[in-house]
Design an enzyme around this catalytic site. Sequence first.
Site, PDB file in Angstrom:
ATOM      1  N   GLY A  25      11.834 -10.778  24.540  1.00  0.00           N
ATOM      2  CA  GLY A  25      12.273  -9.972  25.674  1.00  0.00           C
ATOM      3  C   GLY A  25      11.236  -8.871  25.843  1.00  0.00           C
ATOM      4  CB  SER A  26      10.759  -6.089  28.256  1.00  0.00           C
ATOM      5  OG  SER A  26      12.090  -5.596  28.066  1.00  0.00           O
ATOM      6  CD  GLU A  28      12.419  -8.279  21.823  1.00  0.00           C
ATOM      7  OE1 GLU A  28      12.417  -8.678  22.999  1.00  0.00           O
ATOM      8  OE2 GLU A  28      13.204  -7.418  21.411  1.00  0.00           O
ATOM      9  CG  HIS A  70      15.661  -9.516  24.161  1.00  0.00           C
ATOM     10  ND1 HIS A  70      14.868  -8.393  24.274  1.00  0.00           N
ATOM     11  CD2 HIS A  70      16.511  -9.477  25.200  1.00  0.00           C
ATOM     12  CE1 HIS A  70      15.224  -7.718  25.340  1.00  0.00           C
ATOM     13  NE2 HIS A  70      16.231  -8.347  25.918  1.00  0.00           N
ATOM     14  CG  HIS A 280      36.364 -27.529   4.767  1.00  0.00           C
ATOM     15  ND1 HIS A 280      35.371 -28.182   5.456  1.00  0.00           N
ATOM     16  CD2 HIS A 280      37.174 -27.015   5.731  1.00  0.00           C
ATOM     17  CE1 HIS A 280      35.573 -28.051   6.761  1.00  0.00           C
ATOM     18  NE2 HIS A 280      36.653 -27.366   6.955  1.00  0.00           N
TER      19      HIS A 280
END
Length: 529
Positions: A25-26, A28, A70, A280
């Site tokens: 993203g911007s 980064e 991001h 489980h």
Amino acid sequence: MASVRHVSHEFLARQGLTTVFGNPGSNELPFLAGLPDGFRYVLGLHEGAVVGMADGYAQATGRPVLVNLHAASGSGNAMGALTNAVASRTPIVIVAGQQVRPAVGPEANLANVDAPSLMKPLVGWAAEPACAQDVPRALAQAVFEAELQRRPTYLSVPYDDWAADAGENGLAVLDRSVRRGSAPGAELGRDLVERVTAAERPALVLGGDIDTAGLFDDAVRLAERLGSPVWAAPSQFRLPFPNRHPLFRGVLPAGIKPISDAFEGHDLVLVLGAPVFRYHEYLPGRYLPEGSRLLQVTEDASAAARAPMGEAVVADPGAVIGLLLEALGEGVRGAPVPGEDYRPAPAPAAGEGGRLHPEEVFAALRDEQPQDTSYVVESTSTSAAWWRQMDLRRPGSYYFPAAGGLGFGLPGAVGVALAQPDRPVVGVIGDGSANYGITALWTAAQLRVPLTVVLLRNGTYGALRWFGGLLGVPDAPGLDIPGLDFTRIAEGYGVRSRHVTGVEELRAVLAEQPDGPRLVQVDTALTTP
Ligand SMILES: Cc1ncc(Cn2c(C)c(CCOP(=O)(O)OP(=O)(O)O)sc2=O)c(N)n1
Ligand SMILES: [Ca+2]
């Protein structure tokens, strides 16, 4: 003056973290500016695929791996894939972008308002440095914590820090190293050897850590010297022992009572490299049969602390295996194994109505794939069929989502193939699971990763149908997934693919080893796990 970015890149290069898995993203971009020669950025189209690829890559290389995500939205998308990486104890180092510090409080756009808290408890360590000059040291701590804890870590960095001056001590981090040797001390070592060699009928339970730590062959030597039966720990994500070895008894069922029943008659249960246990289905009963004692050896201190029964030693299982092999010498304690052949697989069950039985698909893989193939499996109703047919005898042969979080399979297969370009890799993926990490096909196509994806299409969430019967909800909604054609989906991502209808056609296709990614879709009958 050295910038924070230059010192950080240089530190990562010295630590060998030069393959960066990411989706930018911007926030980064300032970190990614000027990546030095020798660095490789592997783009994933969704953060779940990014972390899944990094998980497979780090497991296959045995080294920490860098992931660049991001801010809050990217980190949030990665949480599902992180549950698997936490369970497989994979050392992933996440560096996420952040708004500039003055913009975080006012919650400007792309501000990750409480970044370290966002990722807990899925990471072993998370921080956002208080000033730019602390970023290189904090990055080093994130790498060392991931290695020491064998757990993902998370570092949030305001995007204007990277260009800042690293300060007068900025270069100090470059020479840092952290090593750990965790062999038991002499007294503890003697006690362990005495306990194990004194046992009349020991049983061995091996966890995924045995394969991730490269102890597969040592575990075989130990079992053959002890002459003891071997189980894989329940909810296994790696294969720690050859599955057709005469001493192998299979994967422990993930229920309290069936596990206790399996240990009937064994006075010592030695658990190496596994938590006790990753149950489980809830099947209550006594944890252990009368007369049995459990001894767990693991490097995972929190697994040792939270176990519901038995004695635990926090130490390197490899060091303990070494002490036991030394004490046992070459002598074989009545083990039936040397010279005895591995157990042959039964004839595969047959499919019907134009659908292959999964056992027919797996028998074809067993017969047509090279012996050293690594399989990344995410097909949840076919485990029983898989272990009835497969014959895996090497370390690094089997990977499965460690926390059962779907979306590891396809990305993990791409990551493993990137880590070992000279070893065949096959992804065995259900038509349900494929959708959780499908964008990894694009990365495989772009990087021309040599990979075969066998797509098992049974038109349903098969394992959930089985669970529905078990839990008395036979007619649960939302379990059918008709109409998916992965040949067209794969072509759309740039991966050549084909649909095969018969066993012979499948075998012929598998016999051709790929020089890039390919997807082979086959319609299969529904089975039970
Ligand atoms: C991220 C995520 N979402 C949902 C599930 C629940 N789930 C789901 C949706 C399963 C069905 C998988 O279907 P498949 O086609 O991949 O394999 P089978 O048909 O062989 O079961 S198994 C299972 O535990 C999950 N484990 N992880
Ligand atoms: Ca399915």
